[in-house]
Design an enzyme around this catalytic site. Structure first.
Site, mmCIF file in Angstrom:
data_model
loop_
_atom_site.group_PDB
_atom_site.id
_atom_site.type_symbol
_atom_site.label_atom_id
_atom_site.label_comp_id
_atom_site.label_asym_id
_atom_site.label_seq_id
_atom_site.Cartn_x
_atom_site.Cartn_y
_atom_site.Cartn_z
ATOM 1 C CB THR A 211 -10.854 40.268 28.636
ATOM 2 O OG1 THR A 211 -10.983 41.403 27.791
ATOM 3 C CG2 THR A 211 -10.755 39.016 27.798
ATOM 4 C CE1 TYR B 283 -19.096 39.222 13.518
ATOM 5 C CE2 TYR B 283 -20.942 40.697 13.838
ATOM 6 C CZ TYR B 283 -20.367 39.639 13.176
ATOM 7 O OH TYR B 283 -21.038 39.001 12.166
ATOM 8 C CE1 TYR C 208 -7.766 45.490 27.045
ATOM 9 C CE2 TYR C 208 -10.025 44.958 27.600
ATOM 10 C CZ TYR C 208 -8.725 44.565 27.427
ATOM 11 O OH TYR C 208 -8.372 43.252 27.644
ATOM 12 N NE ARG D 70 -9.233 38.117 24.650
ATOM 13 C CZ ARG D 70 -9.777 37.086 25.293
ATOM 14 N NH1 ARG D 70 -10.993 36.679 24.988
ATOM 15 N NH2 ARG D 70 -9.105 36.463 26.236
ATOM 16 C CE LYS E 205 -5.889 45.262 30.077
ATOM 17 N NZ LYS E 205 -6.942 44.292 30.485
ATOM 18 C CB ILE F 24 -4.909 46.437 33.644
ATOM 19 C CG1 ILE F 24 -5.056 47.923 34.009
ATOM 20 C CG2 ILE F 24 -6.221 45.699 33.868
ATOM 21 C CD1 ILE F 24 -6.085 48.674 33.189
#
Length: 296
Positions: free
Chosen positions: A48, A111, A137, A142, A165, A207
Site C-alpha cells: 500500500t 472492491y 494481508y 482498505r 500482516k 511491517i
C-alpha cells in the site's frame, strides 16, 4: 534467502516518483541503501505504501528486479503481489518469484470482495502456485473485507503461508488470530501504533510505515522486545506516537512521502488519485519531525 524466519522491522517502502511521474530509481536506490545501513530487517516493496495500485505491471517488475539486485540477498525482499483478480495475483506472484523476491504479500479481494470460501480460495490459489512463502494481508479498512479467523486457521497450516500482516486495528481480533501462530506461521503488526501490543500477543515484528523515517529505532524497538527488554520497547513505542499519528493524519502514503521530502530524501510526488498533503497537515507533520529530531 529464506524469509520464513523473518523477525523485527520490515519497512513498507515507498516508491519515489520523479516530477514527470516516472519511477525515480536513483532515489529508490538511496532508500534501499539507507535501510541496509540502518538495520532494517526486511524490505516490503509494492505494498500500500509503495503505491503499486497506480503502477503498471512492467513498472512493478522493474522495481522488484532493481531492489532484489541491489539487496543481493543481505535481507529478505517481500513483494506485494495483491490484486482483486485471483488470476492476476497468481501471475504477479509467479513473476516476482522469477525475479528473485524472497516472499510475497497477498491481499484479500478489495472492491469486489467475496464470501468466506471465496477469500480462502483467492489466497490459497497463490500459495498453491508459488514456491516462496506468502504473508496474508488483513486490512479491512482498505479492502472492505477481512480474513476470517476460520480462514486464518485454515491457511496457517499451508506450507507456503508464512504469516499474517494484521492491520485491522482491532487488538481483540489480533489476539484471536495469534492463537494460530505456530512454528511455520508468524504474525506481524500492520499498525505502527500497535506494534508492541501485538508483539505482546506473539507477533514477530512489524511491517512498518514509520520505519521509512527511523529504521534504527523501529529495529531497536522490535529487537528489544524479542530480547525480553519490554520496558525499552514500550518506551520507544510511546515516544514515537506523535510522529506515527502525523504519518497517518492523511491517507497513507501521502504523509510519509511528505516527511521523506522534508528530510531531503525524495521528492513528494504522487500519482492520482493521491495528491500533495494539505498545508495545515504538512505543517503539523513538520512539527512532529522536529520533535523527533529528523528536521531542523
Amino acid at each position: 534467502m529464506d524469509a520464513r524466519e523473518l523477525t523485527g522491522s520490515i519497512v513498507a517502502l515507498v516508491t519515489p516518483f520523479a516530477s514527470d511521474g516516472s519511477i525515480d530509481f536513483e532515489a529508490l536506490s538511496h532508500l534501499v541503501d539507507f535501510h541496509l545501513q540502518n538495520h532494517t530487517d526486511g524490505l516490503l516493496i509494492l505494498g500500500t505504501t509503495g503505491e503499486s495500485s497506480t503502477m503498471t505491471h512492467e513498472e512493478d517488475n522493474a522495481v522488484v528486479q532493481a531492489v532484489v539486485k541491489q539487496v543481493g540477498g543481505r535481507i529478505p525482499v517481500i513483494a506485494g503481489s495483491g490484486s482483486n483478480c485471483t488470476q492476476t495475483m497468481v501471475e504477479k506472484s509467479l513473476a516476482y518469484q522469477e525475479l528473485g523476491a524472497d516472499g510475497l504479500l497477498i491481499i484479500t479481494p478489495y472492491y469486489n470482495k467475496s464470501n468466506e470460501e471465496g477469500i480462502y480460495q483467492h489466497l490459497k490459489e497463490v500459495a498453491d502456485a508459488v514456491d516462496i512463502p506468502c504473508i496474508l494481508y488483513n486490512i479491512p479498512g482498505r479492502t472492505g473485507c477481512s480474513i476470517s479467523l476460520r480462514n486464518i486457521e485454515r491457511l496457517a497450516v499451508h506450507p507456503n503461508v508464512m504469516g499474517l500482516k494484521e492491520a485491522s486495528g482491532n487488538v481483540g481480533f489480533a489476539a484471536d488470530a495469534a492463537c494460530f501462530i505456530n512454528d511455520g506461521f508468524r504474525m506481524y503488526s500492520g499498525e505502527d501504533a500497535l506494534t508492541v501490543p501485538l508483539m505482546s500477543l506473539g507477533a514477530s515484528g512489524t511491517i512498518s510505515v514509520w520505519a521509512n523515517l527511523q529504521p534504527r529505532e523501529v529495529h531497536h524497538m522490535c529487537a528489544a522486545f524479542l530480547d525480553g527488554d519490554v520496558e525499552t520497547a514500550r518506551s520507544l513505542q510511546l515516544a514515537a506516537l506523535p510522529l506515527i499519528h502525523g504519518l497517518f493524519s492523511e491517507v497513507n502514503p501521502i504523509p510519509v512521502k511528505e516527511a521523506l521530502a522534508q528530510m531531503g530524501m525524495i521528492e513528494a510526488n504522487y500519482r492520482l488519485p493521491l495528491t500533495a498533503m494539505s498545508n495545515g497537515a504538512a505543517q503539523a507533520l513538520r512539527s512532529a519531525l522536529k520533535e523527533a529530531g529528523l528536521v531542523a
